[in-house]
Design an enzyme around this catalytic site. Structure first.
Site, PDB file in Angstrom:
ATOM      1  N   ALA A  22       0.828  -1.210   0.000  1.00 15.92           N
ATOM      2  CA  ALA A  22       0.000   0.000   0.000  1.00 15.92           C
ATOM      3  C   ALA A  22       0.861   1.258   0.000  1.00 15.92           C
ATOM      4  CB  ALA A  22      -0.934  -0.006   1.205  1.00 15.92           C
ATOM      5  N   CYS A  23       1.959   1.245   0.766  1.00 17.96           N
ATOM      6  CA  CYS A  23       2.840   2.415   0.800  1.00 17.96           C
ATOM      7  C   CYS A  23       3.549   2.617  -0.535  1.00 17.96           C
ATOM      8  CB  CYS A  23       3.855   2.269   1.927  1.00 17.96           C
ATOM      9  SG  CYS A  23       3.179   2.589   3.569  1.00 17.96           S
ATOM     10  N   ALA A  24       3.947   1.523  -1.200  1.00 17.47           N
ATOM     11  CA  ALA A  24       4.570   1.665  -2.513  1.00 17.47           C
ATOM     12  C   ALA A  24       3.631   2.395  -3.468  1.00 17.47           C
ATOM     13  CB  ALA A  24       4.932   0.295  -3.071  1.00 17.47           C
TER      14      ALA A  24
END
Length: 425
Positions: A394-396
């Site tokens: 999700a952060c990527a």
């Protein structure tokens, strides 16, 4: 003749109510094997009625996360494609805290739960969830130690599988996307050392030293004398072992110590890599004042931190990140960060943006986790592996979308030698 609604049809309506969209951009597979949703879309499998019950009790990002971490929801296929579809839908596509469903959507969710026999008491959260609400005042020393322990004391074996041999848990610096994770991490460590102007015998304080990689690089390549501090007992144990194996115990001192307790100044340089996110907005002035006091005149500070690009937010204790990943973590905007770092005697020399580099780093970590999935589960738990998979993927996507950035801010304390006309590192 009206087609009878399948379990998957009803689940699609329930997910739509949570997300605030008529048609979720996913293909859902019900626990009975039925399918619903656009053909060719990523498939999300709803394994049990407990998943629906979790959404009924917590119709939010947190409810979805609990269902995934617990294994009540699973991904079939590419994790990035599935999460990209989810984050493009309804309320998850909006910046800031996820808005709750309307009363009409809640009634529809309740009706689905009744129709599918999913009513019942609220399921217990997965064991990997933490709530520090009773652990003392936010960002007190004891609560900060508890927050750090939750994230970092999950087993060094687990982190070795996810991070690879470099054991660096922050954004790498990639010459090209094909560079390779270990080489990119080494390039980042060297970049920090050069920006700080380290030379033989220079005294470096590495705040949030992790497993000692920055300390070892600075001592081996530049001859620095390093004090590395962390609040994680697990990190310190492994860092000391790595320092001893490198034959650097005479140059590197690894401590379990709060930054507020360091009093053996002066230091020629301070590196703070991935640490400021744990400090919090209210504590940043104290943090900067402490680091400034520890620097000699002319000494340099490098602050490497994730910044939030989607406007100012206040911490929400009921998000997936707060409950499972970084309790009490807080992201500031770049402008606010620079404003808090600079002062009459701390001059900003350089700001470098590394947003795309972190997206590449996170994708590399996800690949390692998936390649080593069975070993990672054995080293921690399946829930923990699911947490890391969800948060890193999700952060990527958030870095790729520009919602978050990561920046290195280089500062120099006044009163010493003049900085160079231009940064050469």
């Amino acid at each position: 003749m009206t087609r009878q609604r399948t379990v998957a049809d009803r689940l699609a309506a329930a997910l739509g109510a949570v997300l605030g969209t008529a048609q979720p951009p996913l293909r859902l597979r019900g626990w009975d094997g039925s399918l619903a949703g656009p053909p060719g879309a990523p498939v999300l499998a709803i394994r049990s009625r407990r998943a629906l019950r979790r959404l009924l009790w917590s119709p939010s990002q947190l409810g979805l996360a609990r269902a995934y971490v617990a294994g009540d929801i699973d991904i079939e296929g590419d994790v990035f494609a599935t999460f990209a579809a989810l984050r493009s839908a309804g309320r998850l596509a909006e910046t800031g805290p996820m808005a709750p469903p309307t009363w009409r959507e809640r009634l529809g969710l309740l009706g689905t739960a009744v129709a599918l026999g999913a009513l019942g008491p609220e399921p217990a959260p997965p064991a990997e969830e933490v709530d520090l609400g009773r652990a003392g005042r936010r960002h007190s020393r004891s609560r900060d130690a508890a927050a750090v322990s939750h994230h970092y004391d999950v087993g060094n074996d687990f982190y070795e599988l996810v991070l690879g041999p470099s054991m660096v848990y922050s954004c790498a610096v990639w010459a090209t996307p094909e560079t390779g994770l270990d080489a990119a991490q080494e390039a980042k460590l060297d970049l920090v050392c050069r920006k700080l102007g380290l030379t033989e015998g220079a005294r470096l304080l590495d705040v949030g030293c992790g497993w000692g990689s920055m300390a070892i690089h600075a001592a081996q390549r530049y001859g620095a004398e390093v004090v590395g501090i962390t609040l994680s007992e697990e990190q310190a144990r492994m860092a000391r072992k790595r320092v001893a194996e490198a034959g650097l115990t005479d140059r590197i001192d690894i401590r379990v110590q709060d930054y507020r307790s360091v009093d053996d100044e002066p230091f020629d340089a301070i590196s703070s890599i991935g640490m400021a996110e744990h400090v919090g907005r209210a504590q940043m002035p104290e943090y900067v004042a402490q680091l400034r006091a520890l620097l000699r005149p002319g000494g340099r500070l490098l602050n490497h931190a994730i910044n939030w690009n989607a406007g100012t937010t206040t911490p929400d204790p009921d998000t997936f990140i707060s409950r499972y990943v970084f309790p009490d973590g807080e992201l500031l905007g770049l402008g606010e960060t620079v404003g808090l770092l600079e002062s009459a005697d701390l001059e900003v020399l350089d700001v470098e943006a590394l947003r795309q580099h972190y997206a590449l780093t996170l994708r590399a970590w996800v690949r390692l986790l998936e390649q080593n999935w069975s070993a990672a589960v054995a080293a921690s738990s399946e829930g923990r592996a699911r947490v890391w998979r969800l948060y890193m993927a999700a952060c990527a996507l958030a870095f790729e979308a520009g919602d978050m950035g990561v920046n290195q801010v280089l500062l120099q304390k006044t009163g010493g030698e003049q900085p160079p006309l231009r940064r050469t590192a």
